[in-house]
Design an enzyme around this catalytic site. Sequence first.
Site, PDB file in Angstrom:
ATOM      1  CG  HIS A 183      -2.093   0.898   1.075  1.00  0.00           C
ATOM      2  ND1 HIS A 183      -3.223   0.511   0.388  1.00  0.00           N
ATOM      3  CD2 HIS A 183      -2.334   2.150   1.507  1.00  0.00           C
ATOM      4  CE1 HIS A 183      -4.109   1.493   0.401  1.00  0.00           C
ATOM      5  NE2 HIS A 183      -3.589   2.509   1.076  1.00  0.00           N
TER       6      HIS A 183
ATOM      7  CG  ASP B 182     -10.418   2.877   5.039  1.00  0.00           C
ATOM      8  OD1 ASP B 182     -10.045   3.960   5.545  1.00  0.00           O
ATOM      9  OD2 ASP B 182     -10.021   2.490   3.937  1.00  0.00           O
TER      10      ASP B 182
ATOM     11  NE  ARG C 286      -8.651  10.519   6.894  1.00  0.00           N
ATOM     12  CZ  ARG C 286      -7.775   9.658   6.367  1.00  0.00           C
ATOM     13  NH1 ARG C 286      -8.142   8.452   5.975  1.00  0.00           N
ATOM     14  NH2 ARG C 286      -6.514   9.997   6.254  1.00  0.00           N
TER      15      ARG C 286
ATOM     16  CB  SER D 112      -7.197   5.068   6.522  1.00  0.00           C
ATOM     17  OG  SER D 112      -7.437   4.825   5.163  1.00  0.00           O
TER      18      SER D 112
ATOM     19  CE  LYS E 241      -7.209   1.317   2.087  1.00  0.00           C
ATOM     20  NZ  LYS E 241      -7.484   2.500   2.893  1.00  0.00           N
TER      21      LYS E 241
END
Length: 445
Positions: A82, A161, A168, A183, A187
């Site tokens: 990520h 999320d 956000r 966040s 996930k």
Amino acid sequence: MTPARLIEAKRDGRALAADDIRALIAAYTAGDVPDYQMSALLMAGFLNGFSDSEAAALTDAMLHSGRVLDLSALPGTKVDKHSTGGVGDKVSLILAPIVASCGVPVPMISGRGLGHTGGTLDKLESIPGFRTDLSLTEYKAQLDELGIVLIGQTDDLAPADRKLYALRDVTATVESIPLIAASIMSKKLAEGIDALTLDVKCGRGAFMKSEADARALAETLVGIGTAHDTPTVALMTRMDVPLGCAVGNWPEVVESIAALRGAHDDTPLMTVTYALAGEMLALGGVADTPDAGRAKARAAVANGQALDCLRTLVAAQGGDPSVIDDPDARPGSAPAYEVTAPADASGYVTDLDALALGWAAVDLGAGRRTKEDTVDPTAGFGLEHHIGDSVAPGACLARIYGTHTDRMDATAASIREAFTFGPEAPEPSNVLMARYSDDGWTSVA
Ligand code: URA
């Protein structure tokens, strides 16, 4: 749990109890707390901060807002990646097929555009027909069969999320270490992975502008991974200028396909991609070291197996695989506007403002200004000059794509302003800054 009392506590700088955070997240996920109250709480937390224990409780509450998958019945060490978000950051699109084609299963839950940054889900959905909303049964079956699956948060997987991320995005509450960490890790930990690599972006075009903040975010993310028995490695990478030349959803897919054909080897885009691939292949047990993993990753691009994997992924998720072989055939692929260098431009491109370019893409329609906005999948631009390139007056700086032709004069002006010219080429800077794992910080080249 009374939301207004929690907002008041955060507004006044007091910490929230873990039980209250759990109840708040559950109620928000269920639709029992409205967006306006959650926005107020996010902004209060953004301004006054969240303690480490609040961040841990938030991550836990978001992680358990849906199911936590168990993929242990499937073979292989499942590894995901990520990014904390950047401009032109199309690394996941290139990386996931490389790693999966080398034998490490990649289950990936991605996000949409956030603030001025693009999101992998929006990029994937710019491929005609591509579905990111697979059911969990489809998700597991595809991972088992192909070793790669890319989806978004669902009603079952990290739904908190999904809602908070969208909120956000449009309430200027992104750049908070605890909120970003909760966040990402909620996930990622929900998807059933065995290990994780993180690309922690640092610089003007990232959410963490300073090296100190990027280091703190990397340490928080890796700490959460460790606390959940998930080996996690973070690479801190530079994000002052866009990564690659394309910014926008479909333009970035086109650049990713070219990268998988080997067209961008030895650029910062592929330096980051291969470094992350090396880490993932080492974590996944198919390479002895990250360096050996990098070599395998390069071979997977050179021999075409990674591109084959992308084609298979696209077909499996309902996309039109013919665009992989002929991206220009996709409607909307032709440029609609050319941005030229001003009359006083000469010498070299000495700077290229990634943040300004990210917002220019959002304003063109590649991202959202409100939660209800839909993105224009083809909106974006391709830079024809990058930092360090020599330039002359009237040269093409960028080509703009998309359907909002009424916005293109403004986009062109923003792109032109994002460039700085000067007589000397700047010293190239290494895009790889440092590596962080349980063993601490080390240098990376
Ligand atoms: N990526 C995420 O998934 N969440 C953030 O908050 C930032 C980047």
